[in-house]
Structure formats: structure tokens, C-alpha cells
Design a protein around this motif. Sequence first.
Motif, PDB file in Angstrom:
ATOM      1  N   VAL A  60       1.511  -5.178   7.423  1.00 36.17           N
ATOM      2  CA  VAL A  60       3.025  -6.056   8.553  1.00 36.17           C
ATOM      3  C   VAL A  60       2.359  -6.438   9.679  1.00 36.17           C
ATOM      4  CG1 VAL A  60       4.866  -5.056  10.054  1.00 36.17           C
ATOM      5  CG2 VAL A  60       4.680  -3.984   8.379  1.00 36.17           C
ATOM      6  N   LYS A  61       0.963  -5.786  10.374  1.00 34.62           N
ATOM      7  CA  LYS A  61       0.525  -6.565  11.476  1.00 34.62           C
ATOM      8  C   LYS A  61      -0.272  -8.181  11.109  1.00 34.62           C
ATOM      9  CE  LYS A  61      -3.522  -5.451  14.972  1.00 34.62           C
ATOM     10  NZ  LYS A  61      -4.139  -6.427  13.235  1.00 34.62           N
ATOM     11  N   VAL A  62      -0.883  -7.683  10.157  1.00 31.86           N
ATOM     12  CA  VAL A  62      -1.493  -8.651   9.876  1.00 31.86           C
ATOM     13  C   VAL A  62      -0.552  -9.878   8.458  1.00 31.86           C
ATOM     14  CG1 VAL A  62      -3.563  -9.775   7.852  1.00 31.86           C
ATOM     15  CG2 VAL A  62      -4.165  -7.525   8.648  1.00 31.86           C
ATOM     16  N   ALA A  63       0.481  -9.539   9.083  1.00 35.62           N
ATOM     17  CA  ALA A  63       1.182 -10.549   8.402  1.00 35.62           C
ATOM     18  C   ALA A  63       2.013 -11.285   9.196  1.00 35.62           C
ATOM     19  CB  ALA A  63       3.035 -10.405   6.943  1.00 35.62           C
ATOM     20  N   ARG A  64       2.067 -10.183  10.912  1.00 34.34           N
ATOM     21  CA  ARG A  64       3.199 -10.952  11.487  1.00 34.34           C
ATOM     22  C   ARG A  64       1.654 -12.314  11.865  1.00 34.34           C
ATOM     23  NH1 ARG A  64       5.210  -5.887  14.392  1.00 34.34           N
ATOM     24  NH2 ARG A  64       7.317  -5.864  12.735  1.00 34.34           N
ATOM     25  N   GLU A  65       0.460 -11.732  12.250  1.00 34.94           N
ATOM     26  CA  GLU A  65      -0.233 -12.756  12.552  1.00 34.94           C
ATOM     27  C   GLU A  65      -0.595 -13.729  12.115  1.00 34.94           C
ATOM     28  OE1 GLU A  65      -3.412  -9.046  13.809  1.00 34.94           O
ATOM     29  OE2 GLU A  65      -3.778  -9.972  12.142  1.00 34.94           O
ATOM     30  N   ARG A  66      -0.193 -14.203  11.078  1.00 35.71           N
ATOM     31  CA  ARG A  66      -0.143 -15.351  10.000  1.00 35.71           C
ATOM     32  C   ARG A  66       0.952 -15.474  10.374  1.00 35.71           C
ATOM     33  NH1 ARG A  66      -4.987 -16.408  10.630  1.00 35.71           N
ATOM     34  NH2 ARG A  66      -4.758 -18.490   9.312  1.00 35.71           N
ATOM     35  N   GLY A  67       1.717 -14.992  10.779  1.00 33.08           N
ATOM     36  CA  GLY A  67       3.456 -15.964  10.698  1.00 33.08           C
ATOM     37  C   GLY A  67       4.200 -16.355   9.196  1.00 33.08           C
ATOM     38  N   ALA A  68       3.819 -14.950   8.413  1.00 29.34           N
ATOM     39  CA  ALA A  68       3.834 -15.337   6.515  1.00 29.34           C
ATOM     40  C   ALA A  68       5.143 -14.893   6.545  1.00 29.34           C
ATOM     41  CB  ALA A  68       3.528 -14.949   6.142  1.00 29.34           C
ATOM     42  N   ALA A  69       6.162 -14.681   5.431  1.00 29.14           N
ATOM     43  CA  ALA A  69       6.782 -14.138   5.027  1.00 29.14           C
ATOM     44  C   ALA A  69       6.948 -12.814   4.542  1.00 29.14           C
ATOM     45  CB  ALA A  69       7.892 -15.435   3.324  1.00 29.14           C
ATOM     46  N   HIS A  70       6.872 -11.752   4.781  1.00 25.08           N
ATOM     47  CA  HIS A  70       6.521 -10.424   3.774  1.00 25.08           C
ATOM     48  C   HIS A  70       7.613  -9.782   3.678  1.00 25.08           C
ATOM     49  CE1 HIS A  70       4.751  -6.645   5.004  1.00 25.08           C
ATOM     50  NE2 HIS A  70       3.810  -6.987   3.936  1.00 25.08           N
ATOM     51  N   ARG A  71       7.588  -8.858   2.597  1.00 21.95           N
ATOM     52  CA  ARG A  71       8.767  -8.156   2.750  1.00 21.95           C
ATOM     53  C   ARG A  71       7.862  -6.987   1.753  1.00 21.95           C
ATOM     54  NH1 ARG A  71      12.224 -11.144  -1.939  1.00 21.95           N
ATOM     55  NH2 ARG A  71      14.122  -9.060  -1.611  1.00 21.95           N
ATOM     56  N   PHE A  72       8.783  -5.728   1.861  1.00 22.04           N
ATOM     57  CA  PHE A  72       7.994  -4.515   1.040  1.00 22.04           C
ATOM     58  C   PHE A  72       9.295  -4.183  -0.142  1.00 22.04           C
ATOM     59  CE2 PHE A  72       6.919  -3.329   5.533  1.00 22.04           C
ATOM     60  CZ  PHE A  72       5.225  -2.933   5.094  1.00 22.04           C
ATOM     61  N   VAL A  73       8.184  -3.576  -1.559  1.00 21.51           N
ATOM     62  CA  VAL A  73       9.146  -3.523  -2.583  1.00 21.51           C
ATOM     63  C   VAL A  73       8.589  -2.226  -3.005  1.00 21.51           C
ATOM     64  CG1 VAL A  73       9.424  -3.861  -4.950  1.00 21.51           C
ATOM     65  CG2 VAL A  73       9.262  -5.812  -3.448  1.00 21.51           C
ATOM     66  N   ASP A  74       9.759  -1.343  -3.252  1.00 22.62           N
ATOM     67  CA  ASP A  74       9.376   0.652  -3.404  1.00 22.62           C
ATOM     68  C   ASP A  74       8.906   0.219  -4.949  1.00 22.62           C
ATOM     69  OD1 ASP A  74       9.675   1.460  -0.760  1.00 22.62           O
ATOM     70  OD2 ASP A  74      12.204   0.885  -0.947  1.00 22.62           O
ATOM     71  N   VAL A  75       8.493   1.402  -5.315  1.00 26.02           N
ATOM     72  CA  VAL A  75       7.875   1.625  -6.705  1.00 26.02           C
ATOM     73  C   VAL A  75       7.389   2.650  -6.599  1.00 26.02           C
ATOM     74  CG1 VAL A  75       6.264   0.513  -8.444  1.00 26.02           C
ATOM     75  CG2 VAL A  75       6.365  -0.455  -6.402  1.00 26.02           C
ATOM     76  N   ASN A  76       8.041   3.819  -7.734  1.00 21.11           N
ATOM     77  CA  ASN A  76       7.973   4.958  -7.371  1.00 21.11           C
ATOM     78  C   ASN A  76       6.844   5.500  -9.283  1.00 21.11           C
ATOM     79  OD1 ASN A  76       8.106   7.984  -7.711  1.00 21.11           O
ATOM     80  ND2 ASN A  76      10.190   7.610  -8.496  1.00 21.11           N
ATOM     81  N   GLU A  77       5.688   5.361  -8.446  1.00 19.90           N
ATOM     82  CA  GLU A  77       5.072   5.621  -9.311  1.00 19.90           C
ATOM     83  C   GLU A  77       4.929   7.470 -10.520  1.00 19.90           C
ATOM     84  OE1 GLU A  77       1.659   4.117  -6.274  1.00 19.90           O
ATOM     85  OE2 GLU A  77       3.312   5.817  -7.102  1.00 19.90           O
ATOM     86  N   PHE A  78       5.991   7.963  -9.665  1.00 11.64           N
ATOM     87  CA  PHE A  78       5.798   9.232 -10.362  1.00 11.64           C
ATOM     88  C   PHE A  78       7.186   9.729 -11.163  1.00 11.64           C
ATOM     89  CE2 PHE A  78       4.299  10.233  -5.955  1.00 11.64           C
ATOM     90  CZ  PHE A  78       3.199  11.316  -6.581  1.00 11.64           C
ATOM     91  N   GLN A  79       7.381   7.995 -11.580  1.00 13.01           N
ATOM     92  CA  GLN A  79       8.252   8.020 -12.852  1.00 13.01           C
ATOM     93  C   GLN A  79       7.596   7.299 -14.232  1.00 13.01           C
ATOM     94  OE1 GLN A  79      10.171   4.473 -11.906  1.00 13.01           O
ATOM     95  NE2 GLN A  79       8.506   2.485 -12.372  1.00 13.01           N
TER      96      GLN A  79
END
Length: 270
Positions: A60-79
Motif C-alpha cells: 500500500v505504501k509503495v503504490a501510494r508513493e507512485r500514485g498508482a492504481a492499486h487493489r487487493f485480491v483475496d486468494v485462499n490457498e487453503f482451498q
Amino acid sequence: MHESLTALLEDFRETGVCLAFSGGVDSALLLALLTDRGIPVTAVTFRTALHPQGDMDNAVKVARERGAAHRFVDVNEFQDPAILQNPPDRCYHCKHLLFETLCRLAEKEGLGIPMDGTNADDLQEYRPGLRALKELGVRSPLAECGITKAQVREMAAELGLSTASRPSSPCMATRLPYGETITPEKLRRIEAGEGLLKELGFPVCRLRVQGDLCRIEVPKDQIVRAAELHETLSERLAALGFSFVTLDLKGFRSGSYDAAAGLVKKEALP
């Protein structure tokens, strides 16, 4: 090297890029080069059980520093039982799950070509996950241009990136020997244990775990200092549930469980 990389990135100006973004130096360099040139890019960070919260906060910090579009995607490896059983090719199954998710997202929302930060050094190590990237058509410009980790760090420093000297942070499953089942509780203990080591002044470290034994890896020139902290380390790691606390006299090294298992095969992109 720098010129060949920027020239390659220009190929994505029309399509745009969907960048797998861990916040580490490799993906941060790509994000910086893309944003600085106005090439459309969406940075996508996987929120998973196998990566510590600190990595996601840094992304989050680095993406903000670059002013970039950033999002999270949840992935459950336990599946995926193939991941939890922790076989020697665990990384293949994990990468396939993660990047299949990225590719679907990129296609569904028109985010551009899936891309990751694999560098040329990665091609010389045991990285079964690279096969998944190849199968899914993920592009790896750093590797394709022959750019090594040292060169990545040099370019990142030239650009003033805050991640230029940040230690690598592979997934926490690498702290367990192949064949030992991965559980949420084991991952929690590993994350807490490495958090303790960093708190005590060992930013480069690994806590390798086997059952109720943990093995501390720090750089060779810090082994003596770690030994001097034996009472604090043994007490606080015991509080996390480790009955045996050891200090590896070989020092920090990436992929020590790979070496122990005799896994030295090179996986390469075309």
C-alpha cells in the motif's frame, strides 16, 4: 539493460498492464517505470495466508508513493490440498492459483497484460512456480531482459524507491520442510517469530520450522549477536510454542530447505 527494459515496457502502452504487486523491489521497479512513462497499469496485491500482513502494508505504501492504481485480491490457498500438503512443487500449485486469479481479473475488467517481477536470477534457482507463469502467459520483463537482482536494486536506488534495499520476503511456506503440512497456526507462529527477530534488529532473517523446533537463520556476521541474545530468543520463541530453539551456524541463505531436499533443477521462461 535499462534501455532494453524500458523499450520492452513500451510494448504495453496500448494494452496496459495488470501487475502482480508484492511491494518488493522487483515489482516496485516495474511499477515505477510504468507510471513514470504514463503506461496504464493497475497494481494488484494478493491478500493471502502465506504472506505476512507487513508485506501487504508495504505494498500500500509503495503504490501510494507512485500514485498508482492499486487493489487487493483475496486468494485462499487453503482451498487447494496440493498446496497444504507442501510437496516439492508446492510453488507451482500456489503460483497457478494466484496468477490464474490475476489473469481472470485482467480479462474480466480489461486491465491489460498480466505481468510479474520475476528477475533473471530467479531463473537460475529452483522455482517450479515459473512453469505456472509460462502456462498462463504471464509476462516477466525483468527476466526477459536478463536483469539480475543486483541490477534491479541499483535501478531502484537510482529512482529513489523506498524498497531499493528492502530484504526479499518469500512466502512463509518456505520456512517449512517439504512434506510438512501447512496450517494457519504454523504460519501464525512463523510470522510472529520472524517479527520478533526483526524487532531485535535482524531485518534479514528466516525462522525455519520443523514440528516444535525452530531454526534461526541470520547473516553470518550477526550470528554472534544472535547467540548473545539466546535467553531472550529462547524465552520469547518458547512462548510461541517452540520447544526447541536453535541457531543455524551456516547463517542466512535462501532456499535452505530446497538444498536439503536436493532440489537444484533450473526452471526457465522461454
